[in-house]
Design a protein around this motif. Structure first.
Motif, PDB file in Angstrom:
ATOM      1  N   MET A   1      74.014  -8.228 -22.618  1.00 33.82           N
ATOM      2  CA  MET A   1      73.486  -6.879 -22.483  1.00 33.82           C
ATOM      3  C   MET A   1      73.924  -6.298 -21.140  1.00 33.82           C
ATOM      4  O   MET A   1      73.696  -6.895 -20.098  1.00 33.82           O
ATOM      5  N   GLN A   2      74.548  -5.178 -21.198  1.00 35.18           N
ATOM      6  CA  GLN A   2      75.047  -4.539 -19.995  1.00 35.18           C
ATOM      7  C   GLN A   2      74.109  -3.399 -19.595  1.00 35.18           C
ATOM      8  O   GLN A   2      73.755  -2.556 -20.422  1.00 35.18           O
ATOM      9  N   LEU A   3      73.694  -3.410 -18.320  1.00 36.55           N
ATOM     10  CA  LEU A   3      72.804  -2.367 -17.835  1.00 36.55           C
ATOM     11  C   LEU A   3      73.588  -1.107 -17.494  1.00 36.55           C
ATOM     12  O   LEU A   3      74.690  -1.183 -16.950  1.00 36.55           O
ATOM     13  N   LYS A   4      73.006   0.020 -17.799  1.00 40.18           N
ATOM     14  CA  LYS A   4      73.625   1.296 -17.473  1.00 40.18           C
ATOM     15  C   LYS A   4      73.422   1.562 -15.980  1.00 40.18           C
ATOM     16  O   LYS A   4      72.331   1.353 -15.444  1.00 40.18           O
ATOM     17  N   LYS A   5      74.461   1.995 -15.313  1.00 39.50           N
ATOM     18  CA  LYS A   5      74.393   2.272 -13.884  1.00 39.50           C
ATOM     19  C   LYS A   5      73.504   3.493 -13.646  1.00 39.50           C
ATOM     20  O   LYS A   5      73.615   4.502 -14.355  1.00 39.50           O
ATOM     21  N   ARG A   6      72.607   3.358 -12.676  1.00 41.15           N
ATOM     22  CA  ARG A   6      71.682   4.458 -12.379  1.00 41.15           C
ATOM     23  C   ARG A   6      72.390   5.596 -11.669  1.00 41.15           C
ATOM     24  O   ARG A   6      73.235   5.381 -10.803  1.00 41.15           O
TER      25      ARG A   6
END
Length: 82
Positions: A1-6
């Motif tokens: 799972m890749q986190l979306k960059k804030r």
């Protein structure tokens, strides 16, 4: 799972442009101007106006920014932004 960059810039802009924040900021600025007029603070004197509810007091900027408020303490139940 890749986190979306804030996108911090977008979050900041959205928060600061809300009606509630504009009202809060206007109130803080008003109190600062009143304290300037009364001679309790001066431009560049290193003093901050500490606002907590309706209570206002003048204190050194470094002390005001170092106050351990409940929301900043370890173990706080404050909602974390993910």
């Amino acid at each position: 799972m890749q986190l979306k960059k804030r996108n911090y810039k977008k979050e900041y802009k959205k928060f600061q442009s809300s009606a509630a924040q504009k009202k809060n900021r206007a109130g803080r600025n008003l109190r600062r101007r009143r304290f300037l007029k009364m001679g309790l603070v001066k431009k560049g004197d290193g003093m901050d106006i500490h606002h907590k509810g309706n209570r206002v007091k003048v204190m050194k900027a470094s002390k005001n920014r170092g106050i351990a408020e409940k929301s900043r303490l370890k173990g706080s139940k404050r909602k974390k932004i993910k």
